[in-house]
Design a protein around this motif. Structure first.
Motif, short mmCIF file in Angstrom:
data_model
loop_
_atom_site.label_atom_id
_atom_site.label_comp_id
_atom_site.label_asym_id
_atom_site.label_seq_id
_atom_site.Cartn_x
_atom_site.Cartn_y
_atom_site.Cartn_z
N PHE A 93 0.82 -1.18 -0.13
CA PHE A 93 0.11 0.23 0.15
C PHE A 93 0.88 1.29 -0.06
CE2 PHE A 93 -3.64 -2.28 2.21
CZ PHE A 93 -3.93 -2.93 0.83
N ALA A 94 1.85 1.21 0.61
CA ALA A 94 2.66 2.36 0.89
C ALA A 94 3.40 2.68 -0.45
CB ALA A 94 3.99 2.00 1.86
N GLN A 95 3.62 1.65 -1.15
CA GLN A 95 4.12 1.87 -2.67
C GLN A 95 3.33 2.32 -3.62
OE1 GLN A 95 7.03 -1.35 -4.32
NE2 GLN A 95 6.98 -2.01 -1.98
N ILE A 96 2.12 1.87 -3.73
CA ILE A 96 0.87 2.30 -4.37
C ILE A 96 0.65 3.89 -3.97
CG2 ILE A 96 -1.51 2.41 -4.65
CD1 ILE A 96 -1.52 -0.63 -4.37
N GLY A 97 0.74 4.17 -2.77
CA GLY A 97 0.63 5.41 -2.26
C GLY A 97 1.62 6.49 -3.00
N ALA A 98 2.78 5.75 -2.61
CA ALA A 98 4.10 6.79 -3.26
C ALA A 98 3.84 7.18 -4.73
CB ALA A 98 5.23 6.11 -2.85
N GLY A 99 3.32 6.07 -5.56
CA GLY A 99 3.21 6.21 -7.02
C GLY A 99 2.16 7.23 -7.25
N VAL A 100 0.91 7.27 -6.60
CA VAL A 100 -0.20 7.98 -6.72
C VAL A 100 0.33 9.54 -6.38
CG1 VAL A 100 -2.41 8.79 -5.69
CG2 VAL A 100 -1.98 6.29 -6.33
N GLU A 101 1.18 9.53 -5.06
CA GLU A 101 1.35 10.86 -4.65
C GLU A 101 2.52 11.45 -5.67
OE1 GLU A 101 3.28 14.10 -2.46
OE2 GLU A 101 4.23 12.42 -3.30
N GLN A 102 3.42 10.94 -6.02
CA GLN A 102 4.43 11.33 -7.01
C GLN A 102 3.79 11.97 -8.18
OE1 GLN A 102 7.60 8.24 -7.55
NE2 GLN A 102 7.73 8.33 -5.23
N GLU A 103 2.79 11.17 -8.77
CA GLU A 103 2.19 11.46 -9.92
C GLU A 103 1.16 12.50 -9.76
OE1 GLU A 103 3.24 10.38 -12.82
OE2 GLU A 103 1.40 11.05 -14.48
N ALA A 104 0.67 12.73 -8.69
CA ALA A 104 -0.44 13.76 -8.30
C ALA A 104 0.35 15.14 -8.20
CB ALA A 104 -1.20 13.32 -7.05
N ALA A 105 1.72 14.73 -7.47
CA ALA A 105 2.39 16.13 -7.25
C ALA A 105 3.22 16.70 -8.26
CB ALA A 105 3.67 15.53 -6.17
N ARG A 106 3.41 15.77 -9.23
CA ARG A 106 4.10 15.96 -10.51
C ARG A 106 3.10 17.02 -11.12
NH1 ARG A 106 5.15 14.47 -15.61
NH2 ARG A 106 3.61 12.88 -15.71
N ARG A 107 1.86 16.57 -11.31
CA ARG A 107 0.81 17.34 -11.94
C ARG A 107 0.10 18.33 -11.26
NH1 ARG A 107 -1.00 12.69 -16.20
NH2 ARG A 107 -2.22 14.43 -16.75
N GLY A 108 0.81 18.66 -10.27
CA GLY A 108 0.29 19.84 -9.33
C GLY A 108 -1.06 19.38 -8.58
N ARG A 109 -1.23 18.35 -8.04
CA ARG A 109 -2.35 18.17 -7.18
C ARG A 109 -1.97 17.74 -5.85
NH1 ARG A 109 -3.37 17.96 -12.73
NH2 ARG A 109 -5.54 17.67 -13.15
#
Lengths: 341, 341
Positions: A68-84
């Motif tokens: 879950f932590a890894q999924i979370g990291a993936g989501v967060e990184q992509e979200a942050a990269r796109r300003g979310r």
DNA sequence: TTGGGGGTGGTAACCGTTTACTGAAAACGT
DNA sequence: ACGTTTTCAGTAAACGGTTACCACCCCCAA
């Protein structure tokens, strides 16, 4: 703030947004005031006005679980990269809480709500979550199912899966091709999507290898270390014969390993052991654990990507993807020992 | 919505808030409309109006790192228990991004901003973050430093630390009392608060045991697995004599373990190994890793608790706490081998 | 019959920002 | 010198709730 700068609020807004002609001197006045007051715009007001940073919501059982932590990291990184921004809620596997949390996220006007991890569907849950999916869709948001099966057809929701059953098939086939015929499956959970998929892959491989399934080889248990330990202890106590253990998760494999060791069984010499998830720990064990690799981080990244592509109007964003899994052969599997067992 | 129910917006608000007398029939009308429209209140509007759910912001390097995930879980659980939402941002160790993120959280009007993990302070960073601390304080929010030293005295910020140096002292003392005299410290990072604290505990114990510190025993390296591997390889190549390794983190210990193994050294027979953090993996290694336990989850929970107590007006909420650490002796440490090294 | 008062529901101001519209002044053309 | 256009700043409505204040109705007592 506008008073401090000696201008109207409109001008302040325009200076900060930088989307309208403003005289140099006026702009300077505003910027000076900003500095003096440490001013930052109120995100809620911006959101109300339709501007403002979007947030995407992440709902999962427990952030300390490696997958879950890894999924979370993936989501967060992509979200942050796109300003979310990323709102995280944990549910400890409580479906009622999950429903409540999704409702909360609807209030928050999250741009997307990403539900992570396997689940045990009930009719009531399905119906309520389906309503939420439609409701989110109707306000331009979107429900994303990440690592769990679709709720229903023709529902406005994005689904990002991985080849759960295929991985289990591969793991079992690996053991079978090494010569194992009595393989203990640990971690069955009737109705839990992830457990069911893995069990079904296990059975499928057995069938294809013309090996009869045996009920006493399919052991129930949650995806916890302790479940693996208990299941192996019980199987041993019941004198169930097996030459290999397929643990439904690496955490379960950890427990199984302990169970085998305390019975004096060596891995892989006496019993082979294979896990599922390929958490970082798997590669650090002695012997290094053979397991099924799941691209969890990529899974999270994909979930965020799909939903944000759709939002940003990128054409051709699918709403259903399946990532592939593969067996990683390491040191915990070997041909069965020739002797009796 | 109010139109659908045939009442005024005020009445709708009152029915939903349930804080004002409303006739049974009127209430029924509103509730029916709510059901028909799947209505949920807009959280941004509520926030603007001063009602609404508070959110607390969590800023950390990388959620997949076990220690951070545990802190995060602690914060999230405590926040959720008290009806708050949790916004998570990761920085990958980038101080600039951290400053930007804190500013973002100021816009979001987060009830608190929790900065997690060790850091390398620079003057500029200190000053800017101090401004943020004061600025957050001035709007009723609060900066929380979790697992990192205070920025400055008399700054309105809450600090939740653990006994970093004490743990390192204990770890080193453990090795020394076993008889080790040449202990390789791996993971020194000039200026990084966590690394500095651990190195300083190491030196302190050496001094107390009247063992001379040796520069060649203090190896630089990030808190990554790879750093441990490299450091041990280099020390071995340089023929530095040592009978024990103190890795600044368990991840570093993992790398060190590999380095020792590939050189044919057994742990703990030939070389003792001790880590720091007590991540779940430590207890699964062979041999099980002796390490320093840090109550990370409790750390997160405490951070959330202190800041929410203050917010909810619970009296006597301190703004500075230090949790204790302790050595967990497992199988990776033993008295030094009698032979030469 | 009428005045007072409690119970309900509506009206409107406010939270902080964006932006369409308006208007004044400056720049420009003739 | 005067009309036209351009440039810049202000006014006000809108976003979606909450809530102080007000008005109405009905009931009851004088």
């Amino acid at each position: 703030m506008a008073r401090q700068a000696g201008v109207s609020v409109a001008t302040v807004s325009r200076v900060l947004a930088d989307n309208y002609p403003v005289t140099h001197t006026t702009r300077a006045k505003v910027l000076r005031a900003v500095r003096q007051l440490d001013y930052v715009a109120n995100a809620h007001a911006k959101a109300l006005a339709g501007t403002g940073v979007e947030t995407i919501a992440l709902v999962l059982d427990d952030i300390t679980w490696s997958a879950f932590a890894q999924i979370g990291a993936g989501v967060e990184q992509e979200a942050a990269r796109r300003g979310r921004l990323c709102l995280v809620c944990t549910t400890q596997g409580d479906r009622q809480r999950e429903l409540a949390v999704v409702n909360l996220m609807r209030e928050q006007h999250a741009a997307a709500v990403i539900l992570v991890g396997g689940i045990q569907y009930t009719t009531e849950y399905r119906e309520r979550m389906s309503r939420f999916a439609r409701s989110l869709d109707s306000v331009g948001s979107r429900l994303v199912l990440c690592g769990r099966p679709p709720l229903a057809d023709d529902l406005p929701a994005t689904v990002v899966e991985y080849d759960n059953e295929g991985g289990a098939y591969g793991a079992t086939a690996h053991l079978l091709s090494l010569g194992h015929r009595r393989i203990l499956f640990v971690g069955a959970q009737e109705g839990q999507s992830t457990a069911d998929g893995r069990l079904s892959g296990y059975r499928g491989a057995l069938a294809d290898y013309r090996v009869a399934a045996a009920p006493e080889l399919e052991r129930e248990g949650l995806f916890l270390r302790d479940a693996g330990l208990r299941a192996v202890r019980e199987a041993l106590r019941e004198q169930v014969a097996f030459t290999a253990v397929f643990a439904a998760t690496d955490m379960v494999a950890l427990g199984a390993l302990e169970g085998l060791r305390e019975a004096g069984l060596r891995v892989p010499d006496d019993v082979s052991l294979i896990g599922y998830d390929d958490i970082p720990m798997a590669n650090e064990l002695t012997p290094r654990l053979t397991t099924v690799h799941v691209p969890y981080q990529e899974l999270g990244r994909t979930a965020a990507r799909l939903v944000l592509d759709r939002r940003d109007g990128v054409g051709g964003a699918e709403d259903r993807t399946r990532l592939s899994t593969h067996v990683v052969v390491r040191g915990s599997t070997a041909p069965p020992a020739p002797g009796p067992r």
